[in-house]
Design a protein around this motif. Structure first.
Motif, PDB file in Angstrom:
ATOM      1  N   ARG A 216       0.877  -1.176   0.000  1.00 40.24           N
ATOM      2  CA  ARG A 216       0.000   0.000   0.000  1.00 40.24           C
ATOM      3  C   ARG A 216       0.915   1.227   0.000  1.00 40.24           C
ATOM      4  O   ARG A 216       1.899   1.255   0.744  1.00 40.24           O
ATOM      5  CB  ARG A 216      -0.876  -0.018   1.259  1.00 40.24           C
ATOM      6  N   THR A 222       6.081   4.645   7.280  1.00 36.82           N
ATOM      7  CA  THR A 222       6.352   3.354   6.640  1.00 36.82           C
ATOM      8  C   THR A 222       6.092   2.230   7.631  1.00 36.82           C
ATOM      9  O   THR A 222       6.650   2.235   8.736  1.00 36.82           O
ATOM     10  CB  THR A 222       7.827   3.293   6.180  1.00 36.82           C
ATOM     11  N   LEU A 223       5.235   1.298   7.245  1.00 35.04           N
ATOM     12  CA  LEU A 223       4.992   0.109   8.063  1.00 35.04           C
ATOM     13  C   LEU A 223       5.613  -1.081   7.346  1.00 35.04           C
ATOM     14  O   LEU A 223       5.227  -1.392   6.218  1.00 35.04           O
ATOM     15  CB  LEU A 223       3.493  -0.132   8.249  1.00 35.04           C
ATOM     16  N   VAL A 230       2.116  -8.447   7.547  1.00 37.76           N
ATOM     17  CA  VAL A 230       1.752  -7.594   6.407  1.00 37.76           C
ATOM     18  C   VAL A 230       0.249  -7.286   6.484  1.00 37.76           C
ATOM     19  O   VAL A 230      -0.179  -6.143   6.270  1.00 37.76           O
ATOM     20  CB  VAL A 230       2.082  -8.294   5.071  1.00 37.76           C
ATOM     21  N   ALA A 233      -0.509  -4.934   9.223  1.00 36.82           N
ATOM     22  CA  ALA A 233      -0.067  -3.585   8.857  1.00 36.82           C
ATOM     23  C   ALA A 233      -1.058  -2.942   7.880  1.00 36.82           C
ATOM     24  O   ALA A 233      -1.342  -1.739   7.965  1.00 36.82           O
ATOM     25  CB  ALA A 233       1.334  -3.635   8.251  1.00 36.82           C
ATOM     26  N   LEU A 234      -1.599  -3.752   6.967  1.00 32.39           N
ATOM     27  CA  LEU A 234      -2.597  -3.220   6.031  1.00 32.39           C
ATOM     28  C   LEU A 234      -3.857  -2.786   6.784  1.00 32.39           C
ATOM     29  O   LEU A 234      -4.446  -1.741   6.492  1.00 32.39           O
ATOM     30  CB  LEU A 234      -2.939  -4.275   4.970  1.00 32.39           C
ATOM     31  N   ALA A 237      -3.061   0.388   8.462  1.00 33.15           N
ATOM     32  CA  ALA A 237      -3.036   1.502   7.503  1.00 33.15           C
ATOM     33  C   ALA A 237      -4.458   1.985   7.202  1.00 33.15           C
ATOM     34  O   ALA A 237      -4.714   3.194   7.083  1.00 33.15           O
ATOM     35  CB  ALA A 237      -2.330   1.058   6.221  1.00 33.15           C
ATOM     36  N   VAL A 249       2.799   0.529   3.297  1.00 34.33           N
ATOM     37  CA  VAL A 249       3.041  -0.807   3.852  1.00 34.33           C
ATOM     38  C   VAL A 249       3.992  -1.560   2.932  1.00 34.33           C
ATOM     39  O   VAL A 249       3.731  -1.704   1.732  1.00 34.33           O
ATOM     40  CB  VAL A 249       1.728  -1.594   4.001  1.00 34.33           C
ATOM     41  N   ASP A 251       5.847  -5.138   2.219  1.00 31.99           N
ATOM     42  CA  ASP A 251       5.893  -6.582   2.446  1.00 31.99           C
ATOM     43  C   ASP A 251       7.300  -7.041   2.061  1.00 31.99           C
ATOM     44  O   ASP A 251       7.658  -7.042   0.881  1.00 31.99           O
ATOM     45  CB  ASP A 251       4.826  -7.245   1.564  1.00 31.99           C
TER      46      ASP A 251
END
Lengths: 343, 328
Positions: A216, A222-223, A230, A233-234, A237, A249, A251
């Motif tokens: 993303r 930044t994740l 992942v 984190a999405l 976000a 994000v 991965d």
């Protein structure tokens, strides 16, 4: 994805995508064979070899005794004489009984032979907890394997990548540790994160080892995640977007080689970094990514990087103890807000 | 060696207790897992390996052991834990992940530890064999008459740890008995497809110790062979390897579809359920009468009900407890 425009979408689980990739490669290359515990007639405890025994037979799909030292050592020998074994270590936690063959042979033979004896093998292994199986069946150990020179390490977060990474792993002339997360695998009895199931082309395609994906895009923070984190984190976000925060994000997909450029480009853009990892916190992936940012993007950092990882304790059985400690979207979002001074 | 009447009653009682306990655990395990079976859900998450059918191995061996004797068991531990005298309530609470459990919920079903009776188990194949050799060697060095027993499954006899532990035990003449519960299946792989010999007891010869195979899943025969081995160990005459033919009446874990078994296999095994066989024998020989049987059954049922109810009622540990006891 470069799928032809007219093809129908085909959503697969990671388990099916892995099995499909192995089958395709076995059809293409007679030197590919599969070995491990319960990978034959049963089709793998985690479903990732289903159908292979029926198609290729016992000579190429070998159920082994519960003898990891022997059969992983044997895989090294097979690789040394021109085969391409795909060998399964059922749970990564079992590495304790067979690590010598992995880190002293598979990882070092190419180097110590001056390149004469590369070891083209794939070691696929299940990782991750969250379902109450306690610490001998729930660890990730990403950092443990990524720490050892000579092993490539990949961690797919979705079925598309799972297939493309498996094809790349089998074709790679080096040992590749392929770590698949149980929460993403698509086995009903383990539950499945929906985002892990996605469209998988039937045709052959490669996902390069050593290339991260931007899952993303965003400009504020930044994740970085891998495997299951992942998806957390999405979700984080999406949550942050409600407050107008645009999170990017990443991965990682591969730990070795690590795609430092993609991580650094993002951190240089956002100036803020959160790393989410369900492996143990200390001496692992989260520390490595933060060290990378500190070393190479220090001037652009606007806040101290944060990490959300499993604490440094053996993974406990009781859901009352384990679940509060697992990385999740809320923890990642909170860490992101902290980097933005919105804690 | 023949068990006394009291020992026979103990064996029967203990086998029943184990069976009733596992039936209750299985029922609780399915809560929250139907219709969709997701291992993470319900009051007991994670894998659950039942030992139904294998109770004779536990009682035939543990009848010869005291609290001070050291036992290691496998991922399929309940019958052995119960026969070794592990506290049933604390064990049930552990399996439910509760604060009152043996380990405060840290270990769960595959990691049961009760130091009071020197019992432990673990989730990795053959992992308990080295520790059993070490405990036994320590007993010998300190001049104690205690012994160690390591239970494993037949699949574990193909692990490196098995072969190294046997050799070391023989080199040290450690007072240890290795007991293989041969239920014929390592998850989906049949023993005949994974093991170079049909009888693992033959492997004892390679390590200079006696080896015995006990057929028929018969608690009295197991009592006899295990008794001789444990007596021998206590007398300082070294280790023994025993393989017991037994059966698991359930899958590898709950949820296992068991497609690898031949049709009718489980039905056939249930028809020779060792608990029913022993009950019949004890009734016939007059060791128990029908009234005693009814009482023994009721006692097992109520002990289990009490343990399960206490486990359900117990509080979960505080989340912060996860950070305690990482170090001593």
């Amino acid at each position: 994805m470069n799928a032809p425009l007219n093809r129908t979408k085909r959503n697969l689980t990671i388990a099916k995508a892995m099995a499909e990739a192995i089958a395709e490669e076995m059809r293409r290359d007679p030197s590919v064979l599969v070995l491990g515990e319960d990978i034959g007639k049963l089709g793998g405890v985690f479903g990732n070899t289903r159908g292979l025994y029926e198609e290729f037979g016992a000579a190429r799909v070998k159920d082994t005794p519960i003898s990891e030292t022997a059969f992983i050592g044997a895989a090294v020998g097979m690789a040394c004489v021109g085969m391409k074994p795909v060998v399964e270590l059922m749970f990564v936690d079992f590495f304790g009984v067979c690590m010598d063959a992995i880190y002293n042979l598979a990882a070092k033979n190419c180097y110590f032979s001056g390149g004469q004896s590369p070891v083209p093998m794939v070691l696929m292994t299940s990782v991750g907890g969250g379902y109450g199986d306690a610490g001998q069946h729930s660890q990730c150990l990403y950092g443990t394997f990524a720490h050892l020179p000579g092993l490539k390490v990949v961690v797919p977060s979705n079925a598309y990548d799972a297939k493309g990474l498996m094809l790349s792993a089998i074709r790679d002339p080096n040992p590749v540790v392929y770590m698949f997360h149980k929460a993403l695998q698509g086995m009903g009895w383990l539950g499945t994160v929906k985002g892990a199931i996605n469209d998988v082309p039937e045709d052959e395609y490669l996902v390069p080892i050593g290339k991260a994906a931007i899952a993303r895009s965003g400009k504020d923070v930044t994740l970085v995640g891998l495997g299951a984190t992942v998806h957390h984190a999405l979700d984080a976000a999406a949550e942050l977007a409600k407050d107008g925060v645009e999170a990017e994000v990443i991965d990682l997909r591969s730990l070795v080689p690590l795609d430092r450029e993609t991580v650094l480009a993002s951190v240089r853009k956002t100036g803020r970094l959160v790393v989410a990892d369900d492996d143990y916190q200390s001496f692992g992936v989260s520390g490595e990514i933060i060290a990378l940012a500190s070393e190479a993007a220090f001037p652009q950092l606007k806040a101290a990087p944060r990490r959300v990882a499993f604490p440094d304790i053996p993974i406990p059985f009781s859901p009352a103890l384990e679940r509060p400690l697992l990385p999740d979207a809320a923890k990642i979002a909170a860490a992101a807000r902290a980097t933005l001074g919105k804690a | 060696m023949t068990p006394s009447q009291e020992q026979r009653r103990w064996m029967y009682r203990t086998m029943l207790l184990s069976r009733r306990f596992e039936e209750a655990i299985a029922a609780a395990y399915f809560e929250g897992k139907q219709p969709a079976f997701n291992m993470a859900n319900g009051p007991i998450p994670g894998e659950m390996h039942l030992s139904n059918g294998q109770e004779p191995c536990a009682v035939g061996v543990c009848a010869h052991l005291d609290e001070g004797d050291f036992v290691t068991a496998t991922h399929r531990p309940h019958h052995i834990a119960i026969a070794k005298g592990v506290d049933l309530k604390a064990m049930a609470a552990e399996i439910f992940g509760k604060q009152t459990g043996l380990s405060g919920g840290r270990g769960g079903h595959m990691h049961l530890f009760d130091a009071k009776v020197n019992f432990s188990c673990a989730g990795i194949i053959a992992e308990g064999m080295g520790p059993a050799v070490g405990a036994a060697a320590a007993f010998r060095q300190r001049g104690e008459k205690r012994v160690a027993v390591s239970f494993i499954g037949e699949g574990a006899a193909n692990q490196g740890a098995f072969h190294e532990a046997l050799n070391l035990a023989a080199v040290w003449q450690a007072p240890v008995v290795f007991v293989i519960e041969d239920n014929a299946w390592g998850i989906s792989v049949a023993k005949k497809d994974s093991t170079s010999v049909t009888d693992n007891a033959l492997r004892a010869a390679a390590y200079g110790m006696p080896g015995h195979r006990v057929t028929g899943n018969d608690p009295l025969k197991i009592f006899d062979v295990a008794g001789a081995a444990i007596t021998r160990a206590r007398a300082g005459q070294g280790p023994t390897l025993i393989e017991i033919e037994t059966y698991r009446l359930e899958g590898h874990f709950i949820g296992d579809a068991e497609g690898y078994r031949a049709e009718g296999e489980v039905v056939g095994l249930k028809a020779k359920d060792p608990i029913a066989v022993l009950r019949q024998l004890l009734l016939q020989e007059g060791t128990i009468d029908v009234a005693a049987d009814v009482r023994i059954q009721a006692e097992a049922q109520s002990a289990v009900a009490e343990a399960i109810a206490a486990a359900r009622a117990a509080p979960f540990p505080a989340a912060q407890a996860a950070f305690e006891q990482v170090f001593a």
